[in-house]
Design an enzyme around this catalytic site. Structure first.
Site, PDB file in Angstrom:
ATOM      1  N   ARG A  38       0.217  14.579  13.394  1.00  0.00           N
ATOM      2  CA  ARG A  38       0.752  14.379  12.037  1.00  0.00           C
ATOM      3  C   ARG A  38       0.743  15.641  11.175  1.00  0.00           C
ATOM      4  O   ARG A  38       0.056  15.719  10.160  1.00  0.00           O
ATOM      5  CB  ARG A  38      -0.001  13.240  11.337  1.00  0.00           C
ATOM      6  CG  ARG A  38       0.123  11.940  12.089  1.00  0.00           C
ATOM      7  CD  ARG A  38      -0.614  10.813  11.431  1.00  0.00           C
ATOM      8  NE  ARG A  38       0.113  10.230  10.304  1.00  0.00           N
ATOM      9  CZ  ARG A  38      -0.378   9.251   9.556  1.00  0.00           C
ATOM     10  NH1 ARG A  38      -1.568   8.771   9.794  1.00  0.00           N
ATOM     11  NH2 ARG A  38       0.330   8.757   8.568  1.00  0.00           N
TER      12      ARG A  38
ATOM     13  N   LYS B 102       0.832  -1.212   0.000  1.00  0.00           N
ATOM     14  CA  LYS B 102       0.000   0.000   0.000  1.00  0.00           C
ATOM     15  C   LYS B 102       0.867   1.262   0.000  1.00  0.00           C
ATOM     16  O   LYS B 102       0.653   2.161  -0.812  1.00  0.00           O
ATOM     17  CB  LYS B 102      -0.896   0.006   1.250  1.00  0.00           C
ATOM     18  CG  LYS B 102      -1.575   1.354   1.504  1.00  0.00           C
ATOM     19  CD  LYS B 102      -2.456   1.337   2.739  1.00  0.00           C
ATOM     20  CE  LYS B 102      -1.768   1.573   4.044  1.00  0.00           C
ATOM     21  NZ  LYS B 102      -1.548   2.977   4.420  1.00  0.00           N
ATOM     22  N   ASN B 103       1.815   1.326   0.920  1.00  0.00           N
ATOM     23  CA  ASN B 103       2.544   2.580   1.103  1.00  0.00           C
ATOM     24  C   ASN B 103       3.589   2.843   0.018  1.00  0.00           C
ATOM     25  O   ASN B 103       4.202   3.911  -0.002  1.00  0.00           O
ATOM     26  CB  ASN B 103       3.171   2.646   2.499  1.00  0.00           C
ATOM     27  CG  ASN B 103       2.097   2.823   3.566  1.00  0.00           C
ATOM     28  OD1 ASN B 103       0.945   3.124   3.252  1.00  0.00           O
ATOM     29  ND2 ASN B 103       2.467   2.635   4.821  1.00  0.00           N
TER      30      ASN B 103
ATOM     31  N   ARG C 117      -8.636  -0.566   4.348  1.00  0.00           N
ATOM     32  CA  ARG C 117      -7.744   0.461   3.797  1.00  0.00           C
ATOM     33  C   ARG C 117      -6.401  -0.135   3.415  1.00  0.00           C
ATOM     34  O   ARG C 117      -5.746   0.369   2.500  1.00  0.00           O
ATOM     35  CB  ARG C 117      -7.496   1.563   4.833  1.00  0.00           C
ATOM     36  CG  ARG C 117      -8.713   2.335   5.192  1.00  0.00           C
ATOM     37  CD  ARG C 117      -8.343   3.439   6.115  1.00  0.00           C
ATOM     38  NE  ARG C 117      -7.361   4.309   5.468  1.00  0.00           N
ATOM     39  CZ  ARG C 117      -6.867   5.398   5.997  1.00  0.00           C
ATOM     40  NH1 ARG C 117      -7.262   5.788   7.181  1.00  0.00           N
ATOM     41  NH2 ARG C 117      -6.001   6.126   5.353  1.00  0.00           N
TER      42      ARG C 117
ATOM     43  N   CYS D 182      -5.319  12.881  13.223  1.00  0.00           N
ATOM     44  CA  CYS D 182      -5.967  11.590  12.978  1.00  0.00           C
ATOM     45  C   CYS D 182      -5.817  10.742  14.219  1.00  0.00           C
ATOM     46  O   CYS D 182      -5.211  11.180  15.197  1.00  0.00           O
ATOM     47  CB  CYS D 182      -5.376  10.902  11.757  1.00  0.00           C
ATOM     48  SG  CYS D 182      -3.743  10.253  12.048  1.00  0.00           S
TER      49      CYS D 182
ATOM     50  N   ASP E 238       4.427   0.568  12.130  1.00  0.00           N
ATOM     51  CA  ASP E 238       3.267  -0.121  11.551  1.00  0.00           C
ATOM     52  C   ASP E 238       3.176  -1.589  11.978  1.00  0.00           C
ATOM     53  O   ASP E 238       2.214  -2.276  11.623  1.00  0.00           O
ATOM     54  CB  ASP E 238       3.298  -0.029  10.016  1.00  0.00           C
ATOM     55  CG  ASP E 238       3.002   1.381   9.530  1.00  0.00           C
ATOM     56  OD1 ASP E 238       2.490   2.192  10.310  1.00  0.00           O
ATOM     57  OD2 ASP E 238       3.294   1.667   8.345  1.00  0.00           O
TER      58      ASP E 238
HETATM   59  N1  EPU Z   1       5.913  14.719  11.018  1.00  0.00           N
HETATM   60  C1  EPU Z   1       6.021  16.054  11.300  1.00  0.00           C
HETATM   61  N2  EPU Z   1       6.031  16.953  10.262  1.00  0.00           N
HETATM   62  C2  EPU Z   1       5.920  16.558   8.972  1.00  0.00           C
HETATM   63  C3  EPU Z   1       5.806  15.183   8.684  1.00  0.00           C
HETATM   64  C4  EPU Z   1       5.807  14.279   9.735  1.00  0.00           C
HETATM   65  O1  EPU Z   1       6.128  16.439  12.468  1.00  0.00           O
HETATM   66  O2  EPU Z   1       5.911  17.429   8.082  1.00  0.00           O
HETATM   67  C5  EPU Z   1       5.939  13.724  12.117  1.00  0.00           C
HETATM   68  C6  EPU Z   1       4.666  12.903  12.216  1.00  0.00           C
HETATM   69  O3  EPU Z   1       3.674  13.576  12.947  1.00  0.00           O
HETATM   70  C7  EPU Z   1       5.167  11.641  12.893  1.00  0.00           C
HETATM   71  C8  EPU Z   1       6.576  11.491  12.317  1.00  0.00           C
HETATM   72  O4  EPU Z   1       6.932  12.763  11.825  1.00  0.00           O
HETATM   73  O5  EPU Z   1       5.228  11.819  14.270  1.00  0.00           O
HETATM   74  C9  EPU Z   1       6.727  10.481  11.202  1.00  0.00           C
HETATM   75  O6  EPU Z   1       5.682  10.654  10.264  1.00  0.00           O
HETATM   76  P1  EPU Z   1       5.832  10.342   8.712  1.00  0.00           P
HETATM   77  O7  EPU Z   1       5.692  11.611   7.967  1.00  0.00           O
HETATM   78  O8  EPU Z   1       7.024   9.507   8.454  1.00  0.00           O
HETATM   79  O9  EPU Z   1       4.529   9.464   8.470  1.00  0.00           O
HETATM   80  P2  EPU Z   1       3.669   9.494   7.153  1.00  0.00           P
HETATM   81  O10 EPU Z   1       4.567   9.720   5.996  1.00  0.00           O
HETATM   82  O11 EPU Z   1       2.487  10.367   7.324  1.00  0.00           O
HETATM   83  C10 EPU Z   1       3.949   6.964   6.538  1.00  0.00           C
HETATM   84  C11 EPU Z   1       3.032   5.802   6.336  1.00  0.00           C
HETATM   85  C12 EPU Z   1       2.448   5.384   7.681  1.00  0.00           C
HETATM   86  C13 EPU Z   1       3.612   5.009   8.602  1.00  0.00           C
HETATM   87  C14 EPU Z   1       4.587   6.192   8.722  1.00  0.00           C
HETATM   88  C15 EPU Z   1       5.822   5.874   9.537  1.00  0.00           C
HETATM   89  C16 EPU Z   1       2.227   6.168   4.097  1.00  0.00           C
HETATM   90  C17 EPU Z   1       1.103   6.502   3.191  1.00  0.00           C
HETATM   91  N3  EPU Z   1       1.980   6.182   5.408  1.00  0.00           N
HETATM   92  O12 EPU Z   1       3.138   8.004   7.096  1.00  0.00           O
HETATM   93  O13 EPU Z   1       1.642   4.240   7.449  1.00  0.00           O
HETATM   94  O14 EPU Z   1       3.118   4.689   9.885  1.00  0.00           O
HETATM   95  O15 EPU Z   1       5.011   6.600   7.412  1.00  0.00           O
HETATM   96  O16 EPU Z   1       6.512   4.801   9.003  1.00  0.00           O
HETATM   97  O17 EPU Z   1       3.315   5.847   3.632  1.00  0.00           O
HETATM   98  C18 EPU Z   1      -0.094   2.713   7.886  1.00  0.00           C
HETATM   99  O18 EPU Z   1       0.174   2.165   6.803  1.00  0.00           O
HETATM  100  O19 EPU Z   1      -0.865   2.197   8.734  1.00  0.00           O
HETATM  101  C19 EPU Z   1       0.514   4.007   8.190  1.00  0.00           C
HETATM  102  C20 EPU Z   1       0.018   4.824   9.134  1.00  0.00           C
END
Ligand code: EPU
Length: 417
Positions: A122, A22-23, A397, A117, A305
């Site tokens: 996030r 998915k990701n 999802r 969320c 995850d």
């Molecule tokens: N964060 C910030 N600022 C930003 C971006 C992130 O503070 O601009 C923080 C977030 O709040 C969090 C941390 O940084 O505390 C890491 O977040 P990240 O941005 O890496 O998460 P994401 O990109 O939103 C993806 C996956 C998630 C997975 C995380 C961590 C996708 C679509 N989603 O989310 O997947 O948990 O990386 O590995 O790739 C899932 O599949 O169930 C899922 C939630």
């Protein structure tokens, strides 16, 4: 609302195929925006988040076709709407992944701010800061990120923290920028590597992906390509934990063991025997599961995850374990529900202390997010009697055909309204 009804206590046994990730699929589909030529994406899983991404791209004017083998073809030659509306973004945060591609190819994007969320606040400040450093003008208006640019310019981007979709957004933006971009403190997740490989197949000039410094030489045009999405490492890990927790033996095919080092070493620490070839994995148990401590962190450390699924495993393991969640501030929503099944878990801040119990008992539980739902299904497979997991839409999802795959392994599980 649909529910899963599980009669627990059956050790899983047999073989299943692992779906596309998915990701990785979500950013790769968004990369279709970067070229007017067709992008053919293979191994796209049938998931609700994929359907949401396709409707988002469709309403922008991307032409989409699906063949019977699951190959998704995208053509963004006549994209005429550069907006990701609130109605879609609120159902799927990954919609933010259209921001970088839209602004770099079309010079403008309006993407709804995702908001909080279930698993935490996030924010997307790193996505915005990176685009600004590349010359985009960004305003927040009525809950929308409005980004404008002539042509983005390559820049040195030092990320304040490791963000997966943040790295992916900036990678896609930099692919069509003028000059070279260097992303420091970049995410090293295999899904980022998969996206970079897809971009290179489209004519981009990305190197260093898989390390924390990614270099992107901008090009003026990307072309079409055919790209196969990598297998889902979290689905793989989830099935392995399900087999370990139920005392079973399973074989997973079409997967990639090399992306799962931290998860496999924890499973081995529980006492499970794991062996593998390049694209398959087998796990066997001897009936005893030792509790294991877990600390989540960005790749290659233990993935957030997989935290909830290991909580379910530890709940029935021998001994006490400590689970520390360092990536998201509120990712213990499954604890309350596991307690309803008889688990002994205490939470203090970002740490959970899990005292293994001999057995869990079935009950009605409610899923709160995708991985929490997976954890509850695993607990239900172990628990004696019947467990009903409500709000299955979370599971849909991110897990393709979960009840079919679990049934194939002998689980007594069915969907009900
Ligand atoms: N964060 C910030 N600022 C930003 C971006 C992130 O503070 O601009 C923080 C977030 O709040 C969090 C941390 O940084 O505390 C890491 O977040 P990240 O941005 O890496 O998460 P994401 O990109 O939103 C993806 C996956 C998630 C997975 C995380 C961590 C996708 C679509 N989603 O989310 O997947 O948990 O990386 O590995 O790739 C899932 O599949 O169930 C899922 C939630």
């Amino acid at each position: 609302m649909e529910k899963l009804v599980i009669q627990g206590g059956v050790p899983l046994s047999g073989e299943v195929r692992i779906s596309g990730a998915k990701n990785a699929a979500l950013p790769i589909l968004c990369a279709g925006i970067l070229t007017p030529d067709p992008l053919h994406v293979e191994n796209v899983p049938h998931l609700r988040d994929v359907a949401t991404t396709l409707s988002l791209l469709g309403q922008m004017g991307v032409e989409i076709s699906l063949d019977e083998k699951g190959v998704v073809s995208l053509t963004a030659a006549r994209l005429n709407n550069r907006v990701a509306p609130y109605e879609l973004v609120k159902t799927m945060r990954a919609s933010i992944l259209v921001l970088g591609p839209l602004v770099t190819r079309f010079g403008e994007a309006r993407v709804s701010l995702p908001g909080g969320c279930a698993i935490g606040l996030r924010p997307v400040d790193q996505h915005i800061k990176g685009l600004q450093a590349m010359g985009a003008q960004i305003d927040i208006e009525q809950g929308y990120i409005h980004a404008k640019a002539q042509r983005l310019k390559g820049a040195r981007l030092v990320m304040d923290l490791v963000t997966v979709t943040g790295t992916e957004n900036l990678l896609m933006a930099a692919a069509l920028a003028e000059g070279t971009t260097v992303i420091e403190n970049a995410a090293r997740e295999p899904e980022v590597v998969d996206l970079a490989n897809c971009l290179n197949a489209m004519g981009a000039n990305v190197s260093g992906h898989g390390t924390d410094v990614i270099t992107i030489g901008g090009v003026s045009r990307l072309h079409g390509a055919t790209y196969r999405v990598m297998p889902d490492r979290i689905e793989t890990g989830t099935f392995l934990v399900a087999a370990a927790a139920t005392g079973g033996e399973i074989r997973l095919k079409d997967t990639r063991p090399d992306m799962l080092d931290s998860v496999l070493s924890k499973l081995i620490e529980t006492g499970a025997a794991v062996d593998n070839g390049p694209d398959w994995l087998r796990l066997r148990t001897n009936g005893h599961v030792a509790a294991v401590n877990i600390r989540t962190a960005p790749y290659p450390a233990f993935p957030t995850d997989m935290q909830a699924q290991f909580m379910a495993l530890n709940a029935v393991a021998q001994g006490t374990s400590i689970i520390t969640e360092t990536v998201f501030e509120n990712r213990f929503m499954h604890v309350q529900e596991l307690r309803r099944l008889g688990a002994d878990i205490e939470v203090e801040g970002n740490t959970a202390v899990v005292r293994g119990v001999r057995t869990l008992g079935g009950a009605n539980v409610m899923a709160t997010d995708l991985r929490a739902s997976a954890c509850l299904v695993l607990a239900g497979l172990v628990a004696s009697g019947q467990t009903v997991v409500d709000r299955v839409y979370h599971l849909d999802r991110g897990y393709e055909c979960i009840e079919e795959k679990l049934s194939q392994l002998g689980a007594r599980i069915r969907r009900a309204r």
